[in-house]
Design a protein around this motif. Structure first.
Motif, PDB file in Angstrom:
ATOM      1  N   TYR A  55       5.181  -0.994  -5.613  1.00  0.00           N
ATOM      2  CA  TYR A  55       4.561   0.267  -4.385  1.00  0.00           C
ATOM      3  C   TYR A  55       4.323  -0.572  -3.965  1.00  0.00           C
ATOM      4  N   ILE A  56       3.903  -1.902  -3.992  1.00  0.00           N
ATOM      5  CA  ILE A  56       3.834  -3.111  -2.653  1.00  0.00           C
ATOM      6  C   ILE A  56       4.720  -3.403  -1.930  1.00  0.00           C
ATOM      7  N   THR A  57       5.688  -3.121  -1.734  1.00  0.00           N
ATOM      8  CA  THR A  57       7.131  -3.137  -1.802  1.00  0.00           C
ATOM      9  C   THR A  57       7.783  -1.429  -0.931  1.00  0.00           C
ATOM     10  N   THR A  58       6.995  -0.427  -1.778  1.00  0.00           N
ATOM     11  CA  THR A  58       7.371   0.948  -0.536  1.00  0.00           C
ATOM     12  C   THR A  58       5.763   0.908   0.229  1.00  0.00           C
ATOM     13  N   LEU A  59       5.231   0.154   0.605  1.00  0.00           N
ATOM     14  CA  LEU A  59       3.871   0.292   1.925  1.00  0.00           C
ATOM     15  C   LEU A  59       4.846  -0.664   2.832  1.00  0.00           C
ATOM     16  N   GLY A  60       5.270  -1.691   2.133  1.00  0.00           N
ATOM     17  CA  GLY A  60       6.641  -2.078   3.249  1.00  0.00           C
ATOM     18  C   GLY A  60       6.082  -3.950   3.784  1.00  0.00           C
ATOM     19  N   HIS A  61       4.883  -3.949   2.006  1.00  0.00           N
ATOM     20  CA  HIS A  61       4.593  -5.707   2.493  1.00  0.00           C
ATOM     21  C   HIS A  61       6.175  -6.181   1.186  1.00  0.00           C
ATOM     22  N   VAL A  76      -6.171  -0.440  -4.612  1.00  0.00           N
ATOM     23  CA  VAL A  76      -5.675   0.250  -5.972  1.00  0.00           C
ATOM     24  C   VAL A  76      -5.763   1.971  -5.938  1.00  0.00           C
ATOM     25  N   ARG A  77      -6.539   2.784  -5.663  1.00  0.00           N
ATOM     26  CA  ARG A  77      -6.495   4.145  -5.331  1.00  0.00           C
ATOM     27  C   ARG A  77      -5.319   4.612  -4.856  1.00  0.00           C
ATOM     28  N   GLY A  78      -5.006   3.738  -3.932  1.00  0.00           N
ATOM     29  CA  GLY A  78      -3.527   4.464  -3.464  1.00  0.00           C
ATOM     30  C   GLY A  78      -2.360   4.182  -4.670  1.00  0.00           C
ATOM     31  N   TRP A  79      -2.935   3.216  -4.636  1.00  0.00           N
ATOM     32  CA  TRP A  79      -1.180   2.605  -5.910  1.00  0.00           C
ATOM     33  C   TRP A  79      -1.541   3.853  -7.358  1.00  0.00           C
ATOM     34  N   LEU A  80      -2.921   4.203  -7.381  1.00  0.00           N
ATOM     35  CA  LEU A  80      -3.187   5.598  -8.593  1.00  0.00           C
ATOM     36  C   LEU A  80      -2.226   6.475  -7.748  1.00  0.00           C
ATOM     37  N   GLN A  81      -2.761   6.590  -7.105  1.00  0.00           N
ATOM     38  CA  GLN A  81      -2.285   8.675  -6.638  1.00  0.00           C
ATOM     39  C   GLN A  81      -0.756   8.197  -6.604  1.00  0.00           C
ATOM     40  N   TRP A  82      -0.036   6.379  -5.987  1.00  0.00           N
ATOM     41  CA  TRP A  82       0.983   6.483  -5.807  1.00  0.00           C
ATOM     42  C   TRP A  82       1.793   6.848  -7.590  1.00  0.00           C
ATOM     43  N   LEU A  83       1.058   6.032  -8.723  1.00  0.00           N
ATOM     44  CA  LEU A  83       1.711   6.974  -9.853  1.00  0.00           C
ATOM     45  C   LEU A  83       1.361   7.759  -9.728  1.00  0.00           C
ATOM     46  N   VAL A  84       0.633   8.790 -10.015  1.00  0.00           N
ATOM     47  CA  VAL A  84       1.005   9.787 -10.146  1.00  0.00           C
ATOM     48  C   VAL A  84       1.238  10.702  -9.070  1.00  0.00           C
ATOM     49  N   ALA A  94      -2.054   6.504 -15.892  1.00  0.00           N
ATOM     50  CA  ALA A  94      -2.375   5.789 -14.235  1.00  0.00           C
ATOM     51  C   ALA A  94      -3.203   4.937 -14.923  1.00  0.00           C
ATOM     52  N   ASN A  95      -4.125   5.361 -15.289  1.00  0.00           N
ATOM     53  CA  ASN A  95      -5.512   5.375 -16.400  1.00  0.00           C
ATOM     54  C   ASN A  95      -5.072   3.459 -16.845  1.00  0.00           C
ATOM     55  N   THR A  96      -4.049   3.972 -17.899  1.00  0.00           N
ATOM     56  CA  THR A  96      -3.704   2.485 -18.690  1.00  0.00           C
ATOM     57  C   THR A  96      -2.660   1.429 -17.834  1.00  0.00           C
ATOM     58  N   ARG A  97      -1.938   1.420 -16.474  1.00  0.00           N
ATOM     59  CA  ARG A  97      -1.762   1.199 -15.590  1.00  0.00           C
ATOM     60  C   ARG A  97      -3.179   0.242 -14.613  1.00  0.00           C
ATOM     61  N   LEU A  98      -4.006   0.951 -14.512  1.00  0.00           N
ATOM     62  CA  LEU A  98      -5.404   0.465 -14.505  1.00  0.00           C
ATOM     63  C   LEU A  98      -6.479  -0.745 -15.070  1.00  0.00           C
ATOM     64  N   ALA A  99      -5.629  -0.182 -16.719  1.00  0.00           N
ATOM     65  CA  ALA A  99      -6.256  -1.368 -17.176  1.00  0.00           C
ATOM     66  C   ALA A  99      -5.687  -2.428 -17.341  1.00  0.00           C
ATOM     67  N   ALA A 100      -4.828  -2.457 -17.326  1.00  0.00           N
ATOM     68  CA  ALA A 100      -3.674  -3.833 -16.671  1.00  0.00           C
ATOM     69  C   ALA A 100      -3.684  -4.794 -16.333  1.00  0.00           C
TER      70      ALA A 100
END
Length: 122
Positions: A55-61, A76-84, A94-100
């Motif tokens: 996700y970070i690389t898709t943002l160009g970072h 974090v919200r952007g990452w969760l939305q991207w996951l879905v 996505a919630n499991t990923r957030l817990a990690a």
């Protein structure tokens, strides 16, 4: 001749802050097994960080220039939305990923208390 008492050398974080992935190896290879986590959980944690990396690389970072200070509620919200939306994860996954992510940040805070501001960042 008098000897100087032993003093612990202070370690200061880089000017830009602590690189986000600085504690990944310690977290996955040392801490997780010591906690008695199942191999399945460790694999899930590793997968979650790989997806965060992606996700970070898709943002160009550049992930080498990504620091804990970059992690805020909007990120974090952007990452969760991207996951879905992009990775087609269910909300449950996505919630499991957030817990990690939360577990990783809590570990990092325990290692470097200066990061406590990340844990409680609005």
């Amino acid at each position: 001749m008098a000897t100087m008492p032993h003093t612990k050398k202070k370690i200061y974080p880089p000017i830009d802050g602590t690189p986000f992935f600085a504690y990944t190896l310690d977290w996955l290879e040392d801490w997780a097994p010591q906690q008695g986590l199942s191999q399945h959980t460790v694999i899930s944690y590793r997968s979650s960080l790989k997806l965060l990396f992606e996700y970070i690389t898709t943002l160009g970072h550049n992930v080498n220039d990504f620091y804990f200070r970059h992690v805020d509620r909007d990120f974090v919200r952007g990452w969760l939305q991207w996951l879905v939306d992009i990775r087609h994860n269910s909300n449950s996954t996505a919630n499991t990923r957030l817990a990690a992510l939360k577990a990783y940040i809590e570990f990092a805070v325990a290692e470097d208390p200066i990061l406590v501001s990340v844990k409680y960042k609005p």
